[in-house]
Design an enzyme around this catalytic site. Structure first.
Site, mmCIF file in Angstrom:
data_model
loop_
_atom_site.group_PDB
_atom_site.id
_atom_site.type_symbol
_atom_site.label_atom_id
_atom_site.label_comp_id
_atom_site.label_asym_id
_atom_site.label_seq_id
_atom_site.Cartn_x
_atom_site.Cartn_y
_atom_site.Cartn_z
ATOM 1 N N CYS A 169 44.137 35.168 27.653
ATOM 2 C CA CYS A 169 44.943 35.891 28.639
ATOM 3 C C CYS A 169 45.819 34.913 29.403
ATOM 4 C CB CYS A 169 44.035 36.654 29.590
ATOM 5 S SG CYS A 169 44.928 37.521 30.897
ATOM 6 N N GLU A 178 32.523 46.378 58.117
ATOM 7 C CA GLU A 178 32.627 46.380 56.663
ATOM 8 C C GLU A 178 31.488 47.214 56.080
ATOM 9 O OE1 GLU A 178 33.024 46.072 52.811
ATOM 10 O OE2 GLU A 178 34.572 45.172 54.083
ATOM 11 N N TYR A 192 37.452 46.633 57.781
ATOM 12 C CA TYR A 192 37.342 46.333 56.343
ATOM 13 C C TYR A 192 37.334 44.812 56.167
ATOM 14 C CZ TYR A 192 39.417 51.037 56.543
ATOM 15 O OH TYR A 192 39.718 52.340 56.852
ATOM 16 N N CYS A 216 47.582 46.492 49.826
ATOM 17 C CA CYS A 216 47.826 46.204 48.419
ATOM 18 C C CYS A 216 48.529 47.355 47.719
ATOM 19 C CB CYS A 216 46.520 45.870 47.697
ATOM 20 S SG CYS A 216 45.299 47.198 47.745
#
Length: 372
Positions: free
Chosen positions: A150, A258, A237, A325
């Protein structure tokens, strides 16, 4: 049967948009403005999905993918675009999502983060007949690794694995670890480093996969918040305490929340000066402090959601740093913050996942400040 069409602009998810027989079709393997042949392979009620089978008029920034399974394996989306075009495509996606979902006009740039190859420090493979492979795009089919391995992984070719079903490869700051069918071969706990501080994390635990991502994001969050000693900060988080550690280092009184109990146990060791709670953020809202000066949000891909945004705004922080993200989830949550009386003063975007459509953004929110 393939259909000839001219491709439109990029859309979120590593695709470009075409209109085939009057219907929106999301196409992989193409670039904006190209004249191509498309094979429509998935038909839906609202849109179809297709794959480029031949490029008739290529984009000037199209390149030959160095990986022989690019376009088949689901790991990469843009190997057929040069580096500048990849960042431009990601910039357009962020711009479009912020404008459409949050009403924010953003004209920022996507910051390049090197390396662009051999950067992925955490890989998960399925093994068939002893040979590791990756899933095909939008499929559970297995694509065997090519002989060269990869191209985006730090460890490109993990080698034959007779009898194994699953393999995880971790290239941490402290060294190389492999996890075969859930059993750790090597140290079960690794050390990562960011912002001049060491963090212990389970070999199978979450850490940013690009080797420079944690440093880049810590720097961005500190610029975003400009923390001052003695301020009260909440890190939601928080994982193993990456941002809590950075804020603790600036003299802040930090509370981290969390869901993952193991991550919280590591966070307590990593940042002994902070306080941590193992709880779902959604269920912890009623126990959040009445007031906070600073808040960091780094939610999962789906975003934080209206209830979390409302609870954060109710604490009245002078600054919020939102690490995202997924630009669509970010835009939806930013719209909630604007409705709650906050303004988006800055959005920074970083290409922490080269060759893929993924991008990381850090948004800064304050009260009564202009966007720039």
């Amino acid at each position: 049967m393939s259909v000839e069409t001219v491709l439109g602009d990029v859309a979120h998810g590593g695709v470009v948009v075409a209109r085939i027989d009057g219907k929106v079709t999301f196409v992989t393997g193409g670039l904006p403005g190209e004249r191509v042949l498309v094979d429509v392979r998935e038909r839906g009620t609202r849109f179809d999905r297709g794959v480029v089978t031949e490029v008739l008029d290529p984009h000037p920034q199209r390149v030959v993918p160095p990986c022989p399974v690019a376009g088949v394996c689901g790991g990469c989306d843009w190997q057929h675009a040069d580096a500048d075009l990849q960042r431009e495509l990601k910039r357009r996606v962020v711009e479009e999502q912020l404008r459409r979902l949050a009403g924010i006009d953003w004209e920022g740039e996507v910051v390049e983060v090197l390396p662009r190859w051999n950067w992925r420090t955490r890989m998960r493979y399925r093994v068939a007949n002893g040979r590791p492979g990756l899933r095909a795009k939008r499929s559970h089919d297995l694509v065997p690794l090519p002989d060269e391995g990869c191209r985006i992984a730090v460890t490109q070719d993990p080698g034959e694995r007779p009898g194994a079903g699953e393999l995880q490869v971790v290239d941490a700051h402290s060294g190389h670890v492999e996890i075969v069918d859930g059993r750790v071969a090597g140290e079960p706990v690794v050390t990562e480093r960011a912002g001049g501080r060491d963090y212990r994390v389970a070999a199978e635990g979450f850490w940013q996969v690009h080797p420079h991502a944690a440093d880049v994001l810590v720097d961005a969050v500190l610029r975003s918040l400009e923390p001052r000693a003695g301020e009260r900060a909440v890190d939601l988080y928080c994982g193993v305490g990456l941002f809590a550690g950075a804020l603790d280092g600036r003299g802040c009184d930090v509370l981290g929340v969390e869901l993952n109990k193991e991550a919280v146990a590591y966070a307590r060791r990593n940042v002994p000066g902070a306080r941590f709670q193992a709880a779902s953020v959604d269920r912890f809202l009623g126990r959040l402090p009445k007031r906070a000066d600073l808040v960091v949000l780094d939610p999962p891909r789906k975003g934080a959601g209206r209830a979390v945004v409302g609870a954060v705004a109710a604490m009245g922080p002078r600054a919020i740093s939102y690490v995202a993200c997924d630009p669509a989830a970010l835009a939806r949550d930013l719209a909630f913050f604007v409705a709650a009386g906050y303004e988006v003063t800055r959005v920074e975007a970083y290409d922490l996942f080269p060759q893929t459509y993924h991008i990381e953004c850090v948004a800064t929110l304050t009260r009564n400040s202009p966007l720039h």
